[in-house]
Structure formats: structure tokens, C-alpha cells
Design a protein around this motif. Structure first.
Motif, PDB file in Angstrom:
ATOM      1  N   ALA A 128       0.649  -1.173  -0.036  1.00  0.00           N
ATOM      2  CA  ALA A 128      -0.090   0.032   0.013  1.00  0.00           C
ATOM      3  C   ALA A 128       1.110   1.256  -0.096  1.00  0.00           C
ATOM      4  O   ALA A 128       2.070   1.129   0.478  1.00  0.00           O
ATOM      5  CB  ALA A 128      -0.980  -0.077   1.294  1.00  0.00           C
ATOM      6  N   THR A 129       0.343   2.375  -0.360  1.00  0.00           N
ATOM      7  CA  THR A 129       1.165   3.675  -0.337  1.00  0.00           C
ATOM      8  C   THR A 129       0.568   4.491   0.694  1.00  0.00           C
ATOM      9  O   THR A 129      -0.501   4.788   1.112  1.00  0.00           O
ATOM     10  CB  THR A 129       0.520   4.388  -1.539  1.00  0.00           C
ATOM     11  OG1 THR A 129       1.197   3.640  -2.936  1.00  0.00           O
ATOM     12  CG2 THR A 129       1.253   5.757  -1.726  1.00  0.00           C
ATOM     13  N   ASP A 146      -3.159   5.314   0.038  1.00  0.00           N
ATOM     14  CA  ASP A 146      -4.034   4.547   0.991  1.00  0.00           C
ATOM     15  C   ASP A 146      -4.075   4.879   2.375  1.00  0.00           C
ATOM     16  O   ASP A 146      -5.250   4.571   3.019  1.00  0.00           O
ATOM     17  CB  ASP A 146      -3.403   2.828   0.841  1.00  0.00           C
ATOM     18  CG  ASP A 146      -3.478   2.444  -0.717  1.00  0.00           C
ATOM     19  OD1 ASP A 146      -4.553   2.639  -1.056  1.00  0.00           O
ATOM     20  OD2 ASP A 146      -2.185   2.271  -1.003  1.00  0.00           O
ATOM     21  N   GLY A 199      -5.995  -2.480   3.482  1.00  0.00           N
ATOM     22  CA  GLY A 199      -6.126  -3.160   2.367  1.00  0.00           C
ATOM     23  C   GLY A 199      -5.529  -4.606   2.530  1.00  0.00           C
ATOM     24  O   GLY A 199      -5.624  -5.085   3.594  1.00  0.00           O
ATOM     25  N   THR A 228      -2.145  -4.983   2.720  1.00  0.00           N
ATOM     26  CA  THR A 228      -0.890  -4.719   3.458  1.00  0.00           C
ATOM     27  C   THR A 228      -1.114  -4.807   5.049  1.00  0.00           C
ATOM     28  O   THR A 228      -1.816  -3.951   5.521  1.00  0.00           O
ATOM     29  CB  THR A 228      -0.267  -3.273   2.920  1.00  0.00           C
ATOM     30  OG1 THR A 228      -0.099  -3.379   1.803  1.00  0.00           O
ATOM     31  CG2 THR A 228       1.055  -3.167   3.982  1.00  0.00           C
ATOM     32  N   THR A 254       5.591   3.827  -1.039  1.00  0.00           N
ATOM     33  CA  THR A 254       5.140   2.552  -1.561  1.00  0.00           C
ATOM     34  C   THR A 254       6.222   1.396  -1.505  1.00  0.00           C
ATOM     35  O   THR A 254       6.909   1.222  -2.465  1.00  0.00           O
ATOM     36  CB  THR A 254       4.552   2.587  -2.855  1.00  0.00           C
ATOM     37  OG1 THR A 254       3.803   3.748  -3.103  1.00  0.00           O
ATOM     38  CG2 THR A 254       3.983   1.394  -3.462  1.00  0.00           C
TER      39      THR A 254
END
Length: 583
Positions: free
Chosen positions: A231-232, A274, A418, A420, A519
């Protein structure tokens, strides 16, 4: 038996002073703020010169070692004094404590050599053993370990995934021993009266083998492929002034400043964000996250029933989340694709049970605006978040700043953004290496090993001092030790994206305002360090402590002999030049 010596006579205290002062200067040069990494290869040589003296240092000599060491630690950790006037006492006490390790290194290494243990074994064993003791005693501190000098030399640090920073320190001490014994042999090359020579060949061979093996392993590890993108995360940093005394108005102003900084970050980002990560305590904004157990005891000042208290807590939680949801909606509006990000940040947490428990925490609000989870800090800062025995010392509590009575969290956690997963971490928990390593080791045992470590800290206490750089270097070695990227969001710094090889991918300057859009890559490797732990270093610590007891016993016997007129009294006295064996 071969001998290694500088002089057979009692060394003057001024010579000890010159040696330990040289060691202090070299060690300081090798660490931030200058961070001259090559200097670490000779930084321990002056200590070895003291150890090589035939006769043990006198009592005044040992006090000299301690005194100069205290000055070194005062200078290296001078940033601590900025936090609060009361911290000056802790700053001096910490320096006085840490300087004891120099005295112990000399005494233990000399005793090992008296026991015919070669210097190329004795010096690395005692140095690393004492670093291990330092990481545990009085809650522990990992900052400014010798291995941290190599934080930006990635090929040298990859062995930390098996032996931690201790392994890097061991190699560096071995290099110093080789340099010292070679120098000593060169100085005595024309001494025809000497029938033996320093064990420089063996020392050089050992150092060469360890260094080459370290570089080969480092090259191999750095060349390995890693996995897909995770995820970012937007790691937000501002340089906000902080104070111990609570001030709701100031906290709300800081909260709003972080909102504006986050809006700038997501609007300027080249990709969807994210999750937004705020530093330690910045998410509170004058409001702690509050929890009440079903059988909680309402505080006396509440004045209502348990049911009414539960309703008050529910209202507080709703108010807290509503504000966060408003922030998330504003962030989504500023985002190119209007994506609602998770919000993760340092926040005070109060849990009501039989008595209230306050935590330094991390609160994670998901993209739906609901509390996903919270984490309570498990390793508190002595004299910063708690004071030992404060309840037993009359009047002490009245002169201490508020907030020095935090509770310890229940343990490590894994949170999700998410697909991650990440392990939350707060401040000193990356500065004491074993804490984060133990967290991930426990999670791995539960089949919950996370993809990354997210750490939040508030180093605004330390202004622009090198304490912030020391903290960053600890995080770099933790990343290698755990083989997980470390994402650090800090007030004032260090805000950085560190990959699982310990390299800084991107960071912000100390004292600046901005954001790092990170990321990280998923790393399929599992660190050996999570399985082995620091048991090798603990073994060296045990050996060192046994030799310390042995040295003390020798000193005690010699003291009794002196009193009876039978001989001298000196810790680790040697009747002949220092001896080591080639084999």
C-alpha cells in the motif's frame, strides 16, 4: 606465549587520559552529526592501547576513563536536555551510567587476556557483550552502538538479519584489533630485545575473514529480488513546538496544521494514497481515544452512575471519530481519484477499568471512518514517561512535569491497510532494537508476521540535535534485522522510508514541513534474527559478566594481600607484559 606490550612500567594517568580522549573523539567523529564511517575502523584502537599496558590502570586511571567517557556521552546525547529542564538530571545521570561501560571494557578485556584469551577474541567478545548488557539494563538503550556507524554502508549491515547490530559491532572491533596489533608490531619492529611479537598475523587474518565474509553476504543479500508493491502511505512531518504541560488550544492548532499538511501531500501525490500517517501524539488534538470496560469504575469527578459513564464514553468516541471522518472526507476531496484514506496516528488512549490507565498509543481509523484498532506502547521511556520509585520518594511527583505515569501496552499488534499488514511502533521502540525484533518474532510465532513496520515519534523535544540522526540509524538497523521496511513519521524528524535492506529511499530534513509518499516492496525473506534473537550476544554478555566477577575477585584478593604487605592492589594487574596466544 607471545607478548603484546607498550611499556612494562606503570602508565601515567595523563597517558590514559590521552588514550581515552582520543577514543572519545574518534567515536564521536564516526557517529552523527559528522558520521565519518571509515573512522570506526580505528575508533577502538586507543582503548586497546590502554588494555595493552602491562600494569593495570590505577584507581585514578579508572576514574579518568570514567570521567572522559561521561563527557563523551554528554556531548553525544546533548539533545536530550532540550526536552525539559528536569531532564538535565536524567541527561547527566545517563551519561554517568553509560561511561561505566568504558571502564568495564578495559577491566574485562584485560582479565580475559590474563586468562590467556587472545586479544582478537577478548576485545570483540567483551565489547559486544557489554553492548548487549546496555540494551537490557535499566530498560535498555541501543543508540550509538558501534555497529550504527555502518548504517549507510549497506554491504556491512546485512549481517544484522542474523546477528543484529551486535554482529556489525563484532566485525568492527575485530578490524580495530587488527589495526592495533599491526601498529604495535610496526612500532616494535626494531626491538631486538624482544624475543616475541604481537599476534598481528592472526588478528589480521581473523579481521580479513570476517570483513570479506560480511561483504560477500551483504552483496548477496542486496542483490536478491523483492516482491510486489504494498500500500501507499503518506508519512507527514511538521516541526511543531512541543511542551510537557497540556494545552488543548495548542493541541488543536497542531492538529489543524497536520490536516493542512496532509491535504497538501495527497493533492501533490502522483498516485493514490491508501493511508496517512501522523507522528506520535499529533492525532489527539486535545482529545484522547477513550475506552471503558463493562465493569469499569467511573472516576470520582464524574459524579454519575456506571450507565451514565458508559454513555459519556460512547459520546466521546462518536465525537472523536466524527472529527476524523471530516478530515478523511477533506482528504478524499483533495485526492485526484477522491479515495478515502486510512488515518493512522499517535494519540493518547485512556482505558477505564478499576482505575484509569493512560497509554501512549496509535489509533488506526479505516477508510469507513471506524476504529480498526489501537496499540499501546509497550516500552516506556524512563524519566520521560515514567519515573522509577516515584511513589516512594516524598515530594518528587510535585516537581515532575505531567504525563509521567503512563501504562504499558498489552503487546504487539498487526494492523491492515487493504492487503498490506503492518506492525505499529512508537518512538523508543525502534531505539531499543530488541523491542521491535521481539514484537515481530511474537507475531511470526502467531503466523501474523506483518509486511512492514510503521513507527511514529515526536522528536520535537530534541530540536535539531544529532539525537534525531541516532534514532534514524537505529531504525535502519531494525529494518535489516527484521527484513521489513520501516516507515517513520515524526514531528521534527526523522521522517523516512527505509527499505528492508536498511537503505533510506526517501527522507525529510530535520525541522522541515512536508511528506514522504512511500510505497514499500513486500519482502518474502524471513530474518534469521527473528528465530535466533539476540542469544549469541547474550552469551557474550554472560561471558563478559563472568570475567568481570573474576576480575573483581582477583582485585579483592590483591587488596587483601596489599593490606597484609604481600603485594600490590590493582584491578586486573599483570605481572608481565600482556600476553596473547597465536593459536
Amino acid at each position: 606465549m607471545n607478548r603484546l606490550t607498550t611499556t612494562p612500567n606503570q602508565v601515567p594517568t595523563r597517558q590514559i587520559f590521552r588514550c581515552v580522549a582520543a577514543a572519545a573523539v574518534l567515536q564521536w567523529l564516526s557517529q552523527p552529526p559528522l558520521a565519518l564511517a571509515p573512522v570506526a575502523a580505528i575508533a577502538i584502537v586507543p582503548w586497546l592501547m590502554i588494555i595493552s599496558i602491562s600494569n593495570a590502570p590505577s584507581r585514578r586511571g579508572y576514574w579518568t576513563i570514567w570521567g572522559v567517557g561521561a563527557i563523551y556521552w554528554l556531548v553525544s546525547l546533548q539533545g536530550l536536555r532540550h526536552a525539559h529542564p528536569a531532564i538535565y538530571v536524567g541527561w547527566f545521570a545517563l551519561a554517568a551510567y553509560l561511561s561505566v561501560y568504558g571502564v568495564l571494557f578495559v577491566a574485562i578485556t584485560r582479565r580475559m587476556i590474563d586468562r590467556h584469551i587472545p586479544i582478537w577474541i577478548a576485545a570483540p567478545v567483551s565489547w559486544v557483550g557489554l553492548e548487549c548488557v546496555r540494551n537490557y539494563f535499566a530498560t535498555g538503550i541501543s543508540a550509538i552502538m558501534l555497529g550504527h556507524t555502518m548504517a549507510d554502508v549497506a554491504m556491512m549491515t546485512q549481517i544484522a538479519d542474523t546477528f543484529g547490530t551486535y554482529g556489525v559491532s563484532f566485525v568492527l572491533v575485530s578490524i580495530n584489533v587488527a589495526a592495533f596489533t599491526a601498529l604495535n608490531a610496526w612500532r616494535r619492529r626494531n626491538d631486538e630485545s624482544s624475543s616475541v611479537h604481537a599476534p598481528w598475523v592472526m588478528s589480521l587474518l581473523v579481521a580479513a575473514i570476517l570483513t570479506v565474509a560480511t561483504l560477500i553476504y551483504g552483496t548477496y543479500r542486496l542483490g536478491e529480488n523483492r516482491g510486489d508493491e504494498l500500500a501507499t502511505f503518506a508519512l507527514i512531518q511538521r516541526s511543531e513546538h512541543v511542551e510537557y504541560v497540556p494545552d488543548e488550544e495548542r493541541e488543536i492548532r497542531i492538529f489543524n496544521n497536520y490536516v493542512r499538511q496532509s491535504l497538501q501531500a495527497v493533492s501533490a501525490a502522483q498516485r493514490d494514497v491508501d493511508a496517512i500517517v501522523w507522528p506520535e501524539s499529533m492525532l489527539s488534538g486535545g482529545r484522547a481515544w477513550m475506552i471503558a470496560d463493562k465493569d469499569a469504575t467511573p472516576p470520582e469527578q464524574f459524579g454519575g452512575s456506571l450507565d451514565e459513564f458508559q454513555l459519556a464514553i460512547d459520546y466521546q468516541q462518536t465525537s472523536f471519530l466524527t472529527r476524523i471522518q471530516d478530515v478523511q472526507q477533506a482528504l478524499a476531496a483533495a485526492s485526484p481519484d477522491h479515495k478515502v484514506p486510512h488515518l493512522i496516528g499517535g494519540c493518547g488512549v485512556v482505558r477505564y477499568r478499576d482505575i484509569p490507565h493512560a497509554y501512549s498509543g496509535i489509533v488506526h481509523v479505516d477508510s469507513d471512518g471506524e476504529l480498526a484498532d489501537w496499540y499501546g506502547k509497550t516500552h516506556l521511556v524512563m524519566l520521560g514517561e515514567y519515573v522509577p520509585l516515584v511513589q516512594w520518594i516524598p515530594g518528587l511527583q510535585s516537581i515532575l512535569p505531567p504525563g509521567l505515569g503512563l501504562a504499558t501496552g498489552a503487546g504487539p499488534k498487526r494492523m491492515m491497510v487493504g492487503e498490506t499488514s503492518f506492525a505499529p511502533n512508537i518512538c523508543i521502540e525502534t531505539a531499543v532494537e530488541r523491542v521491535t525484533v521481539n514484537h515481530l518474532s511474537q507475531l511470526h510465532a502467531q503466523s501474523k508476521l506483518p509486511d512492514a513496520v510503521i513507527t511514529v515519534t515526536n522528536d520535537g523535544w530534541f530540536d535539531d540535535s544529532s539525537v534525531i540522526d541516532h534514532h534514524l540509524r537505529c531504525a535502519q538497523l531494525v529494518a535489516v534485522g527484521c527484513r521489513r521496511p520501516v516507515l517513520s513519521a515524526a514531528n521534527n524528524g526523522p521522517t523516512a522510508w527505509i527499505d528492508s535492506n536498511g537503505k533510506i529511499v526517501e527522507s525529510l530534513a530535520t525541522g522541515s514541513d512536508g511528506a514522504v509518499i512511500a510505497t514499500p516492496l513486500k519482502d518474502p525473506r524471513i530474518s534469521n534474527y527473528l528465530f535466533i534473537g539476540d542469544w549469541p550476544a547474550r552469551l557474550l554478555a554472560l561471558i563478559s559478566l563472568i570475567l568481570l566477577v573474576d576480575a573483581f575477585g582477583c582485585w579483592w584478593r590483591q587488596r587483601r594481600a596489599r593490606r597484609s604487605g604481600a603485594g600490590p592492589s590493582s584491578l586486573g594487574v599483570r605481572d608481565e607484559p600482556l600476553g596473547t596466544s597465536e593459536t
